[in-house]
Design a protein around this motif. Structure first.
Motif, PDB file in Angstrom:
ATOM      1  N   THR A 109      -1.556   7.473  -2.803  1.00  0.00           N
ATOM      2  CA  THR A 109      -0.493   7.641  -3.795  1.00  0.00           C
ATOM      3  C   THR A 109       0.869   7.367  -3.170  1.00  0.00           C
ATOM      4  O   THR A 109       1.753   6.788  -3.809  1.00  0.00           O
ATOM      5  CB  THR A 109      -0.523   9.069  -4.384  1.00  0.00           C
ATOM      6  OG1 THR A 109      -0.323  10.020  -3.323  1.00  0.00           O
ATOM      7  CG2 THR A 109      -1.851   9.339  -5.053  1.00  0.00           C
ATOM      8  N   ALA A 110       1.039   7.774  -1.900  1.00  0.00           N
ATOM      9  CA  ALA A 110       2.307   7.535  -1.213  1.00  0.00           C
ATOM     10  C   ALA A 110       2.459   6.064  -0.842  1.00  0.00           C
ATOM     11  O   ALA A 110       3.547   5.488  -0.997  1.00  0.00           O
ATOM     12  CB  ALA A 110       2.394   8.409   0.038  1.00  0.00           C
ATOM     13  N   LEU A 111       1.380   5.446  -0.349  1.00  0.00           N
ATOM     14  CA  LEU A 111       1.458   4.041   0.061  1.00  0.00           C
ATOM     15  C   LEU A 111       1.786   3.135  -1.112  1.00  0.00           C
ATOM     16  O   LEU A 111       2.617   2.227  -1.009  1.00  0.00           O
ATOM     17  CB  LEU A 111       0.139   3.602   0.687  1.00  0.00           C
ATOM     18  CG  LEU A 111      -0.118   3.947   2.155  1.00  0.00           C
ATOM     19  CD1 LEU A 111      -1.487   3.448   2.586  1.00  0.00           C
ATOM     20  CD2 LEU A 111       0.962   3.358   3.058  1.00  0.00           C
ATOM     21  N   LEU A 112       1.143   3.376  -2.260  1.00  0.00           N
ATOM     22  CA  LEU A 112       1.330   2.502  -3.415  1.00  0.00           C
ATOM     23  C   LEU A 112       2.397   3.000  -4.380  1.00  0.00           C
ATOM     24  O   LEU A 112       2.692   2.336  -5.376  1.00  0.00           O
ATOM     25  CB  LEU A 112       0.004   2.324  -4.150  1.00  0.00           C
ATOM     26  CG  LEU A 112      -0.974   1.406  -3.424  1.00  0.00           C
ATOM     27  CD1 LEU A 112      -2.261   2.107  -3.096  1.00  0.00           C
ATOM     28  CD2 LEU A 112      -1.232   0.141  -4.206  1.00  0.00           C
ATOM     29  N   ARG A 113       2.964   4.181  -4.076  1.00  0.00           N
ATOM     30  CA  ARG A 113       4.013   4.775  -4.907  1.00  0.00           C
ATOM     31  C   ARG A 113       3.555   4.910  -6.355  1.00  0.00           C
ATOM     32  O   ARG A 113       4.237   4.469  -7.304  1.00  0.00           O
ATOM     33  CB  ARG A 113       5.294   3.942  -4.842  1.00  0.00           C
ATOM     34  CG  ARG A 113       5.822   3.704  -3.428  1.00  0.00           C
ATOM     35  CD  ARG A 113       6.989   2.748  -3.444  1.00  0.00           C
ATOM     36  NE  ARG A 113       7.238   2.173  -2.132  1.00  0.00           N
ATOM     37  CZ  ARG A 113       7.958   1.070  -1.921  1.00  0.00           C
ATOM     38  NH1 ARG A 113       8.529   0.435  -2.947  1.00  0.00           N
ATOM     39  NH2 ARG A 113       8.135   0.604  -0.705  1.00  0.00           N
ATOM     40  N   VAL A 114       2.364   5.485  -6.516  1.00  0.00           N
ATOM     41  CA  VAL A 114       1.797   5.677  -7.845  1.00  0.00           C
ATOM     42  C   VAL A 114       1.447   7.146  -8.022  1.00  0.00           C
ATOM     43  O   VAL A 114       1.442   7.926  -7.072  1.00  0.00           O
ATOM     44  CB  VAL A 114       0.532   4.811  -8.043  1.00  0.00           C
ATOM     45  CG1 VAL A 114       0.878   3.340  -7.997  1.00  0.00           C
ATOM     46  CG2 VAL A 114      -0.531   5.153  -6.988  1.00  0.00           C
ATOM     47  N   GLU A 115       1.144   7.536  -9.252  1.00  0.00           N
ATOM     48  CA  GLU A 115       0.762   8.898  -9.539  1.00  0.00           C
ATOM     49  C   GLU A 115      -0.675   9.154  -9.110  1.00  0.00           C
ATOM     50  O   GLU A 115      -1.500   8.238  -9.060  1.00  0.00           O
ATOM     51  CB  GLU A 115       0.922   9.185 -11.037  1.00  0.00           C
ATOM     52  CG  GLU A 115       2.366   9.118 -11.521  1.00  0.00           C
ATOM     53  CD  GLU A 115       2.479   9.466 -13.002  1.00  0.00           C
ATOM     54  OE1 GLU A 115       1.422   9.693 -13.630  1.00  0.00           O
ATOM     55  OE2 GLU A 115       3.615   9.496 -13.508  1.00  0.00           O
ATOM     56  N   ASP A 116      -0.958  10.398  -8.793  1.00  0.00           N
ATOM     57  CA  ASP A 116      -2.311  10.788  -8.420  1.00  0.00           C
ATOM     58  C   ASP A 116      -3.277  10.446  -9.556  1.00  0.00           C
ATOM     59  O   ASP A 116      -3.008  10.752 -10.728  1.00  0.00           O
ATOM     60  CB  ASP A 116      -2.353  12.288  -8.133  1.00  0.00           C
ATOM     61  CG  ASP A 116      -3.687  12.728  -7.562  1.00  0.00           C
ATOM     62  OD1 ASP A 116      -4.002  12.331  -6.431  1.00  0.00           O
ATOM     63  OD2 ASP A 116      -4.407  13.453  -8.269  1.00  0.00           O
TER      64      ASP A 116
END
Length: 243
Positions: A109-116
């Protein structure tokens, strides 16, 4: 035990370097070698581990110990890297890929900057030179950006030989973090390397012009068969150059 181990390793090394044991040749079984050198199986395996660490011998699970064929070094070109045949130095490596639909969790989620829980496609790619693994890549792409030319939602156990899919538009920004470390057990098994051999690990995150992450890749290369090249291109403002 140490002196006996070194004696066995020295003798096997001499047989390999002088050509008495040729590249790709299977060594006698460990029990047969232990009998030949009159050492315990533990001492024999310790001697083989030395040769494995030196890159002279490789152990293939279920098959035995083999004299390692000469390794061909590959070049990782920083920026858009080994997955791009337009910049990779060795594009004739055979690539197999396993494609899986997953949900973003934890570090993804942090690497792709997306929601869980966001839908992703995972590409697990393994490159080979002949039968020798050369690199391992786990590539994650948001589901809506997954190329339609990929092998599809293959079952987890299915590996497909394939070319390399490229995004329609090169990323506007690529950030890479390079680390030298020891491999995980899974990485060592996939790459058929000793767990004591360092690997070059690259975490690469690519974003488009709007800042959206279009790919996150976790790349692993055995340290004894890769060179990494990173180039910086400076843009000259011609208006500031005196005439």
């Amino acid at each position: 035990m140490t002196s006996r181990r070194l004696t066995v390793a020295d003798d096997l090394r001499r047989h390999i370097t002088t050509g008495h044991l040729g590249p790709g040749e299977r060594l006698p079984s460990e029990s047969a070698l232990a009998d030949r050198y009159q050492v315990s199986t533990a001492t024999l395996r310790s001697a083989l581990a030395l040769l494995q660490a030196e890159g002279l011998v490789e152990k293939i699970h279920g098959k035995g110990n083999f004299v390692r064929r000469p390794l061909r070094r590959i070049t990782y070109v920083g920026g858009w890297g080994i997955l791009d045949p337009r910049t990779a130095a060795d594009v004739d490596l055979r690539v197999t890929v396993r494609t899986t639909s997953i949900r973003a969790r934890g570090h993804l989620t942090a690497l792709l900057r997306v929601e869980d829980g966001s839908p992703l496609t995972e590409f697990l790619r393994l490159s080979h030179d002949g039968e020798v693994p050369h690199s391992l890549a786990r590539v994650y792409v948001p589901r809506d950006l997954t190329p339609v030319t990929t092998p599809g939602d293959s079952a987890p156990e299915t590996w497909v030989e394939t070319g390399i899919s490229l995004p329609s538009t090169p990323p506007a920004e690529v950030h890479e973090t390079v680390t030298a470390r020891l491999p995980t057990p899974d990485e060592a098994s996939a790459l058929r390397i000793n767990t004591a051999l360092a690997v070059l690990a690259v975490t690469r995150v690519a974003a488009d012009i709007a800042g959206r992450v279009v790919e996150a890749a976790l790349l692993v290369f055995p340290g004894d068969r890769v060179d990494a090249v990173f180039s910086t291109h400076h843009v000259i403002d011609e208006s500031q150059v005196s005439r």
